[in-house]
Design a protein around this motif. Sequence first.
Motif, PDB file in Angstrom:
ATOM      1  N   ASP A   1       1.011  -1.317   0.158  1.00  0.00           N
ATOM      2  CA  ASP A   1      -0.071  -0.119  -0.130  1.00  0.00           C
ATOM      3  C   ASP A   1       0.831   1.267   0.065  1.00  0.00           C
ATOM      4  O   ASP A   1       0.539   2.155  -0.761  1.00  0.00           O
ATOM      5  CB  ASP A   1      -1.103  -0.070   1.233  1.00  0.00           C
ATOM      6  CG  ASP A   1      -2.151  -0.832   1.055  1.00  0.00           C
ATOM      7  OD1 ASP A   1      -2.301  -1.702  -0.007  1.00  0.00           O
ATOM      8  OD2 ASP A   1      -2.674  -1.097   2.208  1.00  0.00           O
ATOM      9  N   GLU A   2       1.933   1.261   0.758  1.00  0.00           N
ATOM     10  CA  GLU A   2       2.962   2.391   0.752  1.00  0.00           C
ATOM     11  C   GLU A   2       3.446   2.616  -0.410  1.00  0.00           C
ATOM     12  O   GLU A   2       3.558   3.901  -1.133  1.00  0.00           O
ATOM     13  CB  GLU A   2       3.896   2.086   1.854  1.00  0.00           C
ATOM     14  CG  GLU A   2       4.763   3.454   2.048  1.00  0.00           C
ATOM     15  CD  GLU A   2       5.974   3.121   3.446  1.00  0.00           C
ATOM     16  OE1 GLU A   2       6.904   3.827   3.208  1.00  0.00           O
ATOM     17  OE2 GLU A   2       5.633   2.372   4.104  1.00  0.00           O
TER      18      GLU A   2
ATOM     19  N   ASP B   1       0.674   3.922  -2.792  1.00  0.00           N
ATOM     20  CA  ASP B   1       0.569   5.419  -2.444  1.00  0.00           C
ATOM     21  C   ASP B   1       1.757   6.428  -3.171  1.00  0.00           C
ATOM     22  O   ASP B   1       1.365   7.399  -3.833  1.00  0.00           O
ATOM     23  CB  ASP B   1       0.493   5.844  -1.018  1.00  0.00           C
ATOM     24  CG  ASP B   1      -0.980   5.295  -0.410  1.00  0.00           C
ATOM     25  OD1 ASP B   1      -1.689   4.920  -1.216  1.00  0.00           O
ATOM     26  OD2 ASP B   1      -0.755   5.132   0.794  1.00  0.00           O
ATOM     27  N   ARG B   2       2.771   5.956  -3.218  1.00  0.00           N
ATOM     28  CA  ARG B   2       4.114   6.943  -3.746  1.00  0.00           C
ATOM     29  C   ARG B   2       3.800   6.811  -5.250  1.00  0.00           C
ATOM     30  O   ARG B   2       4.099   7.851  -6.053  1.00  0.00           O
ATOM     31  CB  ARG B   2       5.083   5.935  -3.247  1.00  0.00           C
ATOM     32  CG  ARG B   2       6.485   6.415  -4.049  1.00  0.00           C
ATOM     33  CD  ARG B   2       6.825   7.970  -3.304  1.00  0.00           C
ATOM     34  NE  ARG B   2       8.027   8.484  -3.831  1.00  0.00           N
ATOM     35  CZ  ARG B   2       9.405   8.491  -3.220  1.00  0.00           C
ATOM     36  NH1 ARG B   2       9.396   7.910  -2.111  1.00  0.00           N
ATOM     37  NH2 ARG B   2      10.316   9.000  -3.858  1.00  0.00           N
TER      38      ARG B   2
ATOM     39  N   HIS C   1       0.685   6.610  -7.035  1.00  0.00           N
ATOM     40  CA  HIS C   1      -0.677   6.799  -7.233  1.00  0.00           C
ATOM     41  C   HIS C   1      -0.731   7.571  -8.609  1.00  0.00           C
ATOM     42  O   HIS C   1       0.155   8.441  -8.943  1.00  0.00           O
ATOM     43  CB  HIS C   1      -1.207   7.746  -6.130  1.00  0.00           C
ATOM     44  CG  HIS C   1      -2.652   8.072  -6.407  1.00  0.00           C
ATOM     45  ND1 HIS C   1      -3.597   6.996  -6.266  1.00  0.00           N
ATOM     46  CD2 HIS C   1      -3.294   9.277  -6.808  1.00  0.00           C
ATOM     47  CE1 HIS C   1      -4.727   7.590  -6.571  1.00  0.00           C
ATOM     48  NE2 HIS C   1      -4.617   8.961  -6.821  1.00  0.00           N
TER      49      HIS C   1
ATOM     50  N   GLN D   1      -3.811  -1.105  -9.354  1.00  0.00           N
ATOM     51  CA  GLN D   1      -4.534  -0.059  -8.447  1.00  0.00           C
ATOM     52  C   GLN D   1      -5.099  -0.876  -7.419  1.00  0.00           C
ATOM     53  O   GLN D   1      -5.751  -0.221  -6.404  1.00  0.00           O
ATOM     54  CB  GLN D   1      -5.483   0.627  -9.221  1.00  0.00           C
ATOM     55  CG  GLN D   1      -4.703   1.489 -10.095  1.00  0.00           C
ATOM     56  CD  GLN D   1      -5.947   2.506 -10.912  1.00  0.00           C
ATOM     57  OE1 GLN D   1      -7.047   2.580 -10.562  1.00  0.00           O
ATOM     58  NE2 GLN D   1      -5.249   2.859 -12.113  1.00  0.00           N
TER      59      GLN D   1
ATOM     60  N   ARG E   1      -5.468  -4.206  -4.337  1.00  0.00           N
ATOM     61  CA  ARG E   1      -4.753  -4.922  -3.615  1.00  0.00           C
ATOM     62  C   ARG E   1      -4.683  -6.358  -4.118  1.00  0.00           C
ATOM     63  O   ARG E   1      -5.848  -6.776  -4.386  1.00  0.00           O
ATOM     64  CB  ARG E   1      -5.246  -5.143  -2.286  1.00  0.00           C
ATOM     65  CG  ARG E   1      -4.448  -4.381  -1.141  1.00  0.00           C
ATOM     66  CD  ARG E   1      -5.039  -4.490   0.248  1.00  0.00           C
ATOM     67  NE  ARG E   1      -4.148  -3.638   1.304  1.00  0.00           N
ATOM     68  CZ  ARG E   1      -4.049  -4.081   2.445  1.00  0.00           C
ATOM     69  NH1 ARG E   1      -4.901  -4.891   3.047  1.00  0.00           N
ATOM     70  NH2 ARG E   1      -3.207  -3.722   3.262  1.00  0.00           N
TER      71      ARG E   1
END
Length: 174
Positions: free
Chosen positions: A98-99, A102-103, A105, A113, A115
Amino acid sequence: MSERDDAPFILTAQLPRDMHSWATGLRTAHFPPERNYLQAHVTLFHALPAQCGDEICEVLARLAGEVAPVPAQLLGVMSLGGGTALKLESPDMLALRDEIADRFHGMLTGQDQHRPRLHITIQNKVTSKEAKALQAQLEDAIAPSHFAFRGFSLFRYRGGPWEAVRDFAFRGRN
């Protein structure tokens, strides 16, 4: 890293060596041989942006330096419809993913996009009947167990076997 290279990056989570060997053996035994040119792997991203190679490596190096081997669990067998996988669970690995998501995105493919359901594919592109037969065969043979992912592996996808770019071993403390 060449910024002009348009081959996307694939990011995987590294299995423990013994588990990797065992799962690769299952894959070799059950994957259609004409399509099996990869070893066992756990894909986190299918196509990170080609133009972000240096940034991807910086992010992965930072995370690997901060994070200890990531706890996970083998849950059992999982159906892929026309294939079979080993079902895995790791909330901590998904949090790391997830991290990274986000980076990057706004630069991820539709597939990346979302999981992923963590798994190791050991059979694919077979009939449903063949897949169900293997799942029944493995159901009692695959016992749930705990393990730890040991790092990330980054690859380039050029239409065939993946090209290894770099490994990032987890070396942080718990």
